[in-house]
Design an enzyme around this catalytic site. Sequence first.
Site, PDB file in Angstrom:
ATOM      1  N   ASP A   1      14.614  77.933  74.189  1.00  0.00           N
ATOM      2  CA  ASP A   1      14.437  76.624  73.546  1.00  0.00           C
ATOM      3  C   ASP A   1      15.420  75.630  74.169  1.00  0.00           C
ATOM      4  O   ASP A   1      16.579  75.978  74.444  1.00  0.00           O
ATOM      5  CB  ASP A   1      14.683  76.756  72.037  1.00  0.00           C
ATOM      6  CG  ASP A   1      14.103  75.590  71.247  1.00  0.00           C
ATOM      7  OD1 ASP A   1      13.192  75.811  70.437  1.00  0.00           O
ATOM      8  OD2 ASP A   1      14.565  74.436  71.444  1.00  0.00           O
TER       9      ASP A   1
ATOM     10  N   THR B   1      -3.194  73.518  68.344  1.00  0.00           N
ATOM     11  CA  THR B   1      -3.468  72.807  67.097  1.00  0.00           C
ATOM     12  C   THR B   1      -4.960  72.545  66.921  1.00  0.00           C
ATOM     13  O   THR B   1      -5.697  72.412  67.906  1.00  0.00           O
ATOM     14  CB  THR B   1      -2.716  71.455  67.118  1.00  0.00           C
ATOM     15  OG1 THR B   1      -3.208  70.628  66.069  1.00  0.00           O
ATOM     16  CG2 THR B   1      -2.928  70.698  68.425  1.00  0.00           C
ATOM     17  N   ASP B   2      -5.382  72.381  65.661  1.00  0.00           N
ATOM     18  CA  ASP B   2      -6.778  72.004  65.398  1.00  0.00           C
ATOM     19  C   ASP B   2      -7.055  70.547  65.797  1.00  0.00           C
ATOM     20  O   ASP B   2      -8.209  70.137  65.856  1.00  0.00           O
ATOM     21  CB  ASP B   2      -7.126  72.226  63.920  1.00  0.00           C
ATOM     22  CG  ASP B   2      -6.306  71.386  62.949  1.00  0.00           C
ATOM     23  OD1 ASP B   2      -5.325  70.738  63.375  1.00  0.00           O
ATOM     24  OD2 ASP B   2      -6.653  71.373  61.740  1.00  0.00           O
ATOM     25  N   GLU B   3      -5.986  69.787  66.079  1.00  0.00           N
ATOM     26  CA  GLU B   3      -6.186  68.359  66.373  1.00  0.00           C
ATOM     27  C   GLU B   3      -6.924  68.140  67.696  1.00  0.00           C
ATOM     28  O   GLU B   3      -7.442  67.061  67.938  1.00  0.00           O
ATOM     29  CB  GLU B   3      -4.840  67.618  66.336  1.00  0.00           C
ATOM     30  CG  GLU B   3      -4.157  67.820  65.001  1.00  0.00           C
ATOM     31  CD  GLU B   3      -2.920  66.969  64.746  1.00  0.00           C
ATOM     32  OE1 GLU B   3      -2.790  65.906  65.375  1.00  0.00           O
ATOM     33  OE2 GLU B   3      -2.101  67.370  63.909  1.00  0.00           O
TER      34      GLU B   3
ATOM     35  N   TYR C   1      -0.726  63.014  71.355  1.00  0.00           N
ATOM     36  CA  TYR C   1      -0.305  64.391  71.041  1.00  0.00           C
ATOM     37  C   TYR C   1      -1.467  65.362  71.231  1.00  0.00           C
ATOM     38  O   TYR C   1      -1.361  66.347  71.967  1.00  0.00           O
ATOM     39  CB  TYR C   1       0.227  64.483  69.605  1.00  0.00           C
ATOM     40  CG  TYR C   1       0.338  65.907  69.086  1.00  0.00           C
ATOM     41  CD1 TYR C   1       1.235  66.810  69.664  1.00  0.00           C
ATOM     42  CD2 TYR C   1      -0.469  66.361  68.037  1.00  0.00           C
ATOM     43  CE1 TYR C   1       1.327  68.121  69.201  1.00  0.00           C
ATOM     44  CE2 TYR C   1      -0.385  67.670  67.573  1.00  0.00           C
ATOM     45  CZ  TYR C   1       0.510  68.545  68.155  1.00  0.00           C
ATOM     46  OH  TYR C   1       0.597  69.843  67.712  1.00  0.00           O
TER      47      TYR C   1
ATOM     48  N   LYS D   1      -2.050  68.437  73.953  1.00  0.00           N
ATOM     49  CA  LYS D   1      -2.270  69.834  73.575  1.00  0.00           C
ATOM     50  C   LYS D   1      -3.616  70.319  74.118  1.00  0.00           C
ATOM     51  O   LYS D   1      -3.737  71.461  74.576  1.00  0.00           O
ATOM     52  CB  LYS D   1      -2.229  69.999  72.050  1.00  0.00           C
ATOM     53  CG  LYS D   1      -0.865  69.814  71.418  1.00  0.00           C
ATOM     54  CD  LYS D   1       0.182  70.823  71.852  1.00  0.00           C
ATOM     55  CE  LYS D   1      -0.082  72.222  71.339  1.00  0.00           C
ATOM     56  NZ  LYS D   1       1.066  73.134  71.638  1.00  0.00           N
TER      57      LYS D   1
HETATM   58  P1  NAD Z   1       8.753  71.584  66.384  1.00  0.00           P
HETATM   59  O1  NAD Z   1       8.723  70.182  66.927  1.00  0.00           O
HETATM   60  O2  NAD Z   1       9.369  71.859  65.066  1.00  0.00           O
HETATM   61  O3  NAD Z   1       9.497  72.526  67.439  1.00  0.00           O
HETATM   62  C1  NAD Z   1       9.302  72.439  68.822  1.00  0.00           C
HETATM   63  C2  NAD Z   1      10.397  73.260  69.500  1.00  0.00           C
HETATM   64  O4  NAD Z   1      10.180  73.181  70.919  1.00  0.00           O
HETATM   65  C3  NAD Z   1      11.818  72.748  69.229  1.00  0.00           C
HETATM   66  O5  NAD Z   1      12.666  73.818  68.898  1.00  0.00           O
HETATM   67  C4  NAD Z   1      12.215  72.112  70.546  1.00  0.00           C
HETATM   68  O6  NAD Z   1      13.617  72.156  70.798  1.00  0.00           O
HETATM   69  C5  NAD Z   1      11.432  72.954  71.549  1.00  0.00           C
HETATM   70  N1  NAD Z   1      11.184  72.244  72.809  1.00  0.00           N
HETATM   71  C6  NAD Z   1      10.683  70.985  72.964  1.00  0.00           C
HETATM   72  N2  NAD Z   1      10.645  70.662  74.267  1.00  0.00           N
HETATM   73  C7  NAD Z   1      11.110  71.751  74.950  1.00  0.00           C
HETATM   74  C8  NAD Z   1      11.281  72.033  76.333  1.00  0.00           C
HETATM   75  N3  NAD Z   1      11.009  71.117  77.284  1.00  0.00           N
HETATM   76  N4  NAD Z   1      11.754  73.253  76.693  1.00  0.00           N
HETATM   77  C9  NAD Z   1      12.049  74.178  75.751  1.00  0.00           C
HETATM   78  N5  NAD Z   1      11.918  73.955  74.429  1.00  0.00           N
HETATM   79  C10 NAD Z   1      11.444  72.758  74.028  1.00  0.00           C
HETATM   80  O7  NAD Z   1       7.239  72.078  66.454  1.00  0.00           O
HETATM   81  P2  NAD Z   1       6.421  73.005  65.445  1.00  0.00           P
HETATM   82  O8  NAD Z   1       5.882  72.176  64.362  1.00  0.00           O
HETATM   83  O9  NAD Z   1       7.206  74.207  65.135  1.00  0.00           O
HETATM   84  O10 NAD Z   1       5.191  73.406  66.395  1.00  0.00           O
HETATM   85  C11 NAD Z   1       5.308  74.509  67.287  1.00  0.00           C
HETATM   86  C12 NAD Z   1       4.012  74.638  68.070  1.00  0.00           C
HETATM   87  O11 NAD Z   1       2.923  74.820  67.181  1.00  0.00           O
HETATM   88  C13 NAD Z   1       3.677  73.399  68.906  1.00  0.00           C
HETATM   89  O12 NAD Z   1       3.136  73.841  70.132  1.00  0.00           O
HETATM   90  C14 NAD Z   1       2.635  72.667  68.074  1.00  0.00           C
HETATM   91  O13 NAD Z   1       1.767  71.925  68.898  1.00  0.00           O
HETATM   92  C15 NAD Z   1       1.926  73.833  67.411  1.00  0.00           C
HETATM   93  N6  NAD Z   1       1.312  73.531  66.099  1.00  0.00           N
HETATM   94  C16 NAD Z   1       2.045  72.927  65.115  1.00  0.00           C
HETATM   95  C17 NAD Z   1       1.454  72.694  63.873  1.00  0.00           C
HETATM   96  C18 NAD Z   1       2.239  72.070  62.737  1.00  0.00           C
HETATM   97  O14 NAD Z   1       1.664  71.790  61.677  1.00  0.00           O
HETATM   98  N7  NAD Z   1       3.541  71.839  62.874  1.00  0.00           N
HETATM   99  C19 NAD Z   1       0.122  73.053  63.639  1.00  0.00           C
HETATM  100  C20 NAD Z   1      -0.584  73.663  64.674  1.00  0.00           C
HETATM  101  C21 NAD Z   1       0.017  73.910  65.898  1.00  0.00           C
HETATM  102  P1  TYD Z   2       1.873  64.594  59.863  1.00  0.00           P
HETATM  103  O1  TYD Z   2       2.734  65.451  58.996  1.00  0.00           O
HETATM  104  O2  TYD Z   2       2.528  63.663  60.840  1.00  0.00           O
HETATM  105  O3  TYD Z   2       0.871  65.597  60.613  1.00  0.00           O
HETATM  106  P2  TYD Z   2      -0.459  65.255  61.518  1.00  0.00           P
HETATM  107  O4  TYD Z   2      -0.471  63.830  61.864  1.00  0.00           O
HETATM  108  O5  TYD Z   2      -0.213  66.134  62.702  1.00  0.00           O
HETATM  109  O6  TYD Z   2      -1.614  65.686  60.673  1.00  0.00           O
HETATM  110  O7  TYD Z   2       0.928  63.714  58.944  1.00  0.00           O
HETATM  111  C1  TYD Z   2       0.054  64.325  58.010  1.00  0.00           C
HETATM  112  C2  TYD Z   2      -0.795  63.229  57.395  1.00  0.00           C
HETATM  113  O8  TYD Z   2       0.061  62.376  56.626  1.00  0.00           O
HETATM  114  C3  TYD Z   2      -1.467  62.325  58.415  1.00  0.00           C
HETATM  115  O9  TYD Z   2      -2.763  61.967  57.931  1.00  0.00           O
HETATM  116  C4  TYD Z   2      -0.578  61.100  58.475  1.00  0.00           C
HETATM  117  C5  TYD Z   2      -0.022  61.026  57.067  1.00  0.00           C
HETATM  118  N1  TYD Z   2       1.357  60.445  56.951  1.00  0.00           N
HETATM  119  C6  TYD Z   2       1.602  59.419  56.034  1.00  0.00           C
HETATM  120  O10 TYD Z   2       0.695  58.962  55.315  1.00  0.00           O
HETATM  121  N2  TYD Z   2       2.874  58.930  55.947  1.00  0.00           N
HETATM  122  C7  TYD Z   2       3.888  59.399  56.722  1.00  0.00           C
HETATM  123  O11 TYD Z   2       5.033  58.892  56.616  1.00  0.00           O
HETATM  124  C8  TYD Z   2       3.632  60.468  57.639  1.00  0.00           C
HETATM  125  C9  TYD Z   2       4.699  61.014  58.526  1.00  0.00           C
HETATM  126  C10 TYD Z   2       2.328  60.959  57.722  1.00  0.00           C
END
Ligand code: NAD
Ligand code: TYD
Length: 349
Positions: free
Chosen positions: A34, A131-133, A156, A160
């Site tokens: 990381d 991600t599903d996005e 984003y 992805k």
């Molecule tokens: P996060 O932003 O909390 O963590 C990302 C991590 O990656 C951090 O620890 C950061 O330091 C590290 N990182 C960033 N750039 C880097 C680099 N250049 N080299 C090495 N490490 C690096 O993200 P998250 O929410 O835990 O998501 C993790 C993964 O899951 C991502 O690939 C995201 O697209 C995917 N994902 C997230 C969600 C969600 O709801 N959070 C849902 C579906 C998929």
């Molecule tokens: P987020 O947690 O950023 O996840 P994603 O955009 O990847 O789904 O946002 C979740 C939902 O909440 C999204 O529809 C945007 C909305 N949102 C707000 O309404 N207010 C906020 O301050 C944030 C961060 C998100």
Amino acid sequence: MTTILITGGAGFIGSHLVRLFVNKYPNYKIVNLDLLTYAGNLENLRDVENAPNYVFEKADINDPTQLAQVLEKHRPEGIIHLAAESHVDRSISNPVAFVETNVLGTVKLLNAVKNLWGADLEGKRFYHVSTDEVYGSLGDEGFFTETTAYDPRSPYSASKAASDHFVRAYYHTFHLPVVLSNCSNNYGPNQFPEKLIPLMINNIRTEKPLPVYGDGQNVRDWLWVKDHALAIDAIFHGGRTGETYNIGGNNEWTNLALVQQLCDIMDELLGRTPGDSRKLISFVKDRPGHDRRYAIDAYKLHHELGWSPTVQFAEGFRETAKWYLEHEDWLEHVVSGEYRKYYEGQYQD
Ligand code: NAD
Ligand code: TYD
């Protein structure tokens, strides 16, 4: 001993996955690679940092020299790739950073792993977490399946989607043994408070306005983060090479209903008068290109590998709110410094 390298293991989902693997598989060595960006926090892993089967390596997936050094040192048989820039709003203000980390970083990692493994692919696996996005935005009906056409609409999700395509290209072109998953929104402990749920919990706690974008009617499917980690475990060990698995919580909420629910839980936990926190809800200008609805059909994962979510929202939201209230020091640490500048820029008008 099998060695598994997890990228992004200090982030939200990565830290839950590292903990699961370190505790569940004492015969695996878990290497957490990381860069520790603003989103990476080793405090997330205090409880496993001294485990004999855990190693942390601070390195950048965008730096081929660092990557080669870490890979050569540990020679992992498995890679689980989570490192990414992960916040949609940040991708709107700085798309290039998302191309650099999510697209170029993933390709550099694929290349480094391909060089390490060469023709010796027996027992190897490269797992890409996505991600599903990537599937775009749904109307009121329907669900994303693994065959839904890609239609990313934010920088984003576009980054992805591009990374997913490169992972599949390395499978078809170079026979790299890959597997992918596309998951819905995660929630739970240790999520950086720029994302909806921890941001709202933190603002309720500190009695700040609760910024709901647009009309608050956008819908997200929410999955307990530890259930995502269990799904990754199931797919890493049992998923078919070259395949993609959708992961979802079957738990759709409009943003407004979700924030109202959080307000009610927080009022109860904080001993406030019921209805108090709802008064903080404030509708703000919509996110540009805001996807309306995401919903996942996770039948394939359930049918092939027997995975289902274990935690329902009523329990999960309450546990999440309690965790942030019990870890105010964690919140204070992560919202200091760089994040405060981001928050002021994002919600200035
Ligand atoms: P996060 O932003 O909390 O963590 C990302 C991590 O990656 C951090 O620890 C950061 O330091 C590290 N990182 C960033 N750039 C880097 C680099 N250049 N080299 C090495 N490490 C690096 O993200 P998250 O929410 O835990 O998501 C993790 C993964 O899951 C991502 O690939 C995201 O697209 C995917 N994902 C997230 C969600 C969600 O709801 N959070 C849902 C579906 C998929
Ligand atoms: P987020 O947690 O950023 O996840 P994603 O955009 O990847 O789904 O946002 C979740 C939902 O909440 C999204 O529809 C945007 C909305 N949102 C707000 O309404 N207010 C906020 O301050 C944030 C961060 C998100």
